[in-house]
Write a protein that holds these residues in place. Structure first.
Motif, PDB file in Angstrom:
ATOM      1  N   UNK A   1      -5.945  39.083  -2.464  1.00 54.02           N
ATOM      2  CA  UNK A   1      -5.080  38.960  -1.379  1.00 54.02           C
ATOM      3  C   UNK A   1      -4.456  40.542  -1.037  1.00 54.02           C
ATOM      4  N   UNK A   2      -4.357  40.907   0.122  1.00 56.43           N
ATOM      5  CA  UNK A   2      -3.856  42.203   0.539  1.00 56.43           C
ATOM      6  C   UNK A   2      -2.452  42.589   0.734  1.00 56.43           C
ATOM      7  N   UNK A   3      -1.810  41.368   1.353  1.00 54.70           N
ATOM      8  CA  UNK A   3      -0.346  41.513   1.645  1.00 54.70           C
ATOM      9  C   UNK A   3       0.528  40.354   0.762  1.00 54.70           C
ATOM     10  N   UNK A   4       1.504  41.356   0.399  1.00 53.83           N
ATOM     11  CA  UNK A   4       2.562  40.394  -0.409  1.00 53.83           C
ATOM     12  C   UNK A   4       2.981  39.167  -0.030  1.00 53.83           C
ATOM     13  N   UNK A   5       3.765  39.355   1.366  1.00 59.31           N
ATOM     14  CA  UNK A   5       4.330  38.135   2.126  1.00 59.31           C
ATOM     15  C   UNK A   5       3.325  37.103   1.968  1.00 59.31           C
ATOM     16  N   UNK A   6       2.113  37.183   2.374  1.00 57.66           N
ATOM     17  CA  UNK A   6       1.069  36.202   2.680  1.00 57.66           C
ATOM     18  C   UNK A   6       0.534  35.622   1.398  1.00 57.66           C
ATOM     19  N   UNK A   7       0.557  36.489   0.376  1.00 60.50           N
ATOM     20  CA  UNK A   7       0.231  35.820  -0.950  1.00 60.50           C
ATOM     21  C   UNK A   7       1.381  34.782  -1.476  1.00 60.50           C
ATOM     22  N   UNK A   8       2.709  35.296  -1.091  1.00 60.03           N
ATOM     23  CA  UNK A   8       3.590  34.407  -1.399  1.00 60.03           C
ATOM     24  C   UNK A   8       3.598  33.168  -0.811  1.00 60.03           C
ATOM     25  N   UNK A   9       2.935  32.870   0.607  1.00 59.72           N
ATOM     26  CA  UNK A   9       3.266  31.815   1.376  1.00 59.72           C
ATOM     27  C   UNK A   9       2.066  31.260   0.842  1.00 59.72           C
ATOM     28  N   UNK A  10       1.349  31.478   0.033  1.00 63.46           N
ATOM     29  CA  UNK A  10       0.222  30.595  -0.753  1.00 63.46           C
ATOM     30  C   UNK A  10       0.415  30.123  -1.891  1.00 63.46           C
ATOM     31  N   UNK A  11       1.701  30.379  -2.237  1.00 65.94           N
ATOM     32  CA  UNK A  11       2.035  30.122  -3.799  1.00 65.94           C
ATOM     33  C   UNK A  11       1.780  28.842  -4.440  1.00 65.94           C
ATOM     34  N   UNK A  12       2.162  27.627  -3.411  1.00 61.67           N
ATOM     35  CA  UNK A  12       1.858  26.318  -3.863  1.00 61.67           C
ATOM     36  C   UNK A  12       0.576  25.859  -4.035  1.00 61.67           C
ATOM     37  N   UNK A  13      -0.508  26.587  -3.154  1.00 54.71           N
ATOM     38  CA  UNK A  13      -1.909  26.036  -3.339  1.00 54.71           C
ATOM     39  C   UNK A  13      -2.341  27.036  -4.651  1.00 54.71           C
ATOM     40  N   UNK A  14      -1.813  28.187  -4.671  1.00 55.33           N
ATOM     41  CA  UNK A  14      -2.460  28.886  -5.963  1.00 55.33           C
ATOM     42  C   UNK A  14      -2.043  28.359  -7.429  1.00 55.33           C
ATOM     43  N   UNK A  15      -0.710  27.724  -7.261  1.00 55.48           N
ATOM     44  CA  UNK A  15      -0.254  27.051  -8.553  1.00 55.48           C
ATOM     45  C   UNK A  15      -0.943  25.545  -8.678  1.00 55.48           C
ATOM     46  N   UNK A  16      -1.530  25.182  -7.636  1.00 54.94           N
ATOM     47  CA  UNK A  16      -2.146  23.850  -7.957  1.00 54.94           C
ATOM     48  C   UNK A  16      -3.630  23.998  -8.421  1.00 54.94           C
ATOM     49  N   UNK A  17      -4.266  25.177  -7.660  1.00 55.54           N
ATOM     50  CA  UNK A  17      -5.595  25.191  -7.961  1.00 55.54           C
ATOM     51  C   UNK A  17      -6.000  26.118  -9.053  1.00 55.54           C
ATOM     52  N   UNK A  18      -5.056  27.084  -9.504  1.00 54.85           N
ATOM     53  CA  UNK A  18      -5.094  28.085 -10.144  1.00 54.85           C
ATOM     54  C   UNK A  18      -6.399  28.900 -10.235  1.00 54.85           C
ATOM     55  N   UNK A  19      -6.574  29.551  -9.119  1.00 58.01           N
ATOM     56  CA  UNK A  19      -7.549  30.640  -9.212  1.00 58.01           C
ATOM     57  C   UNK A  19      -7.079  31.896  -9.807  1.00 58.01           C
ATOM     58  N   UNK A  20      -7.969  32.773 -10.160  1.00 50.73           N
ATOM     59  CA  UNK A  20      -7.719  34.022 -10.637  1.00 50.73           C
ATOM     60  C   UNK A  20      -7.264  34.963  -9.514  1.00 50.73           C
ATOM     61  N   UNK A  21      -6.261  35.505  -9.448  1.00 50.42           N
ATOM     62  CA  UNK A  21      -5.630  36.183  -8.269  1.00 50.42           C
ATOM     63  C   UNK A  21      -5.787  37.570  -8.330  1.00 50.42           C
ATOM     64  N   UNK A  22      -6.478  38.458  -7.725  1.00 49.45           N
ATOM     65  CA  UNK A  22      -6.299  40.118  -7.566  1.00 49.45           C
ATOM     66  C   UNK A  22      -5.531  40.290  -6.383  1.00 49.45           C
ATOM     67  N   UNK A  23      -4.562  41.353  -6.609  1.00 48.98           N
ATOM     68  CA  UNK A  23      -3.892  41.729  -5.314  1.00 48.98           C
ATOM     69  C   UNK A  23      -4.749  43.369  -5.239  1.00 48.98           C
TER      70      UNK A  23
END
Length: 217
Positions: free
Chosen positions: A53-75
């Motif tokens: 993900x490139x943008x902080x706000x966009x990444x934050x908006x996807x928090x629920x999905x990330x916490x549910x699916x647990x991908x490895x996240x690179x900023x």
């Protein structure tokens, strides 16, 4: 959105077709920038467990999905110091550190974090990244403040010129080798073959996986 699983297979075939002298595997970071949270689900379902993900706000908006699916996240985007605190706990690898202030902030908020140092290997004034001659010092500083520096990241030239792209990637790969690092993150949808041939260990793929990004609202 296109068939992500089929596209992922096609990208792996593109990587495998490259004649290269390196034997290391090349990881694929699925860049979900500009797509909704459903892109993360499609990436994971298709077999891509690492997203970028490139943008902080966009990444934050996807928090629920990330916490549910647990991908490895690179900023992988330009990171502002005032956004680091908000992203702690969501980001696994901070891939675009390019100055001491951001290194210090990540070390303060996420002690021992895994990071990449971004190098501006093209010399373009509009690109993020430290200059090649600054890389060694910044890597050393990041280690001194307790971060785990796994490698370097770069973006190819805006022009897309193959000769300029090869030169930029060669510069980055040489720095990785000189510094004894492991990861060399370079290459995107349009230049991944050049990156893999130059020794990339990690390509960041968006449109070739998900199709054209939707227009911004």
């Amino acid at each position: 959105m296109t068939d992500v699983a089929a596209n992922l297979l096609a990208i792996r075939e593109r990587i495998a077709s490259v004649d290269r002298r390196w034997t290391h595997p090349v990881a694929i970071v699925a860049v979900t920038k500009g797509f909704g949270p459903e892109a993360i689900g499609r990436a994971v379902d298709g077999g891509a467990r690492t997203i970028g993900e490139n943008y902080a706000q966009e990444l934050l908006s996807k928090r629920e999905t990330i916490e549910r699916l647990h991908p490895t996240v690179h900023f992988i985007g330009n990171l502002q110091t005032n956004k680091v605190r908000q992203l702690v706990g969501l980001v696994d690898v901070w891939s675009s550190l390019d100055r001491r202030s951001i290194v210090d902030e990540v070390a303060k908020r996420a002690p021992g974090a895994s990071v990449l140092i971004q190098v501006n290997s093209t010399g373009e004034s509009g690109k993020s990244g430290c200059t090649p001659d600054q890389v060694g010092g910044l890597v050393g500083h990041a280690r001194e403040v307790g971060l785990e520096v796994s490698g370097l990241m770069t973006v190819g030239p805006t022009s897309g010129d193959p000769g300029e792209t090869r030169a930029a990637f060669a510069t980055t790969r040489a720095l990785v080798d000189d510094l004894g690092l492991v990861e060399c993150s370079m290459g995107m949808s349009g230049d991944l073959e050049l990156a893999v041939a130059a020794g990339s260990t990690q390509v960041r793929i968006g449109t070739a996986l998900f199709g054209p990004r939707p227009p911004k609202p």
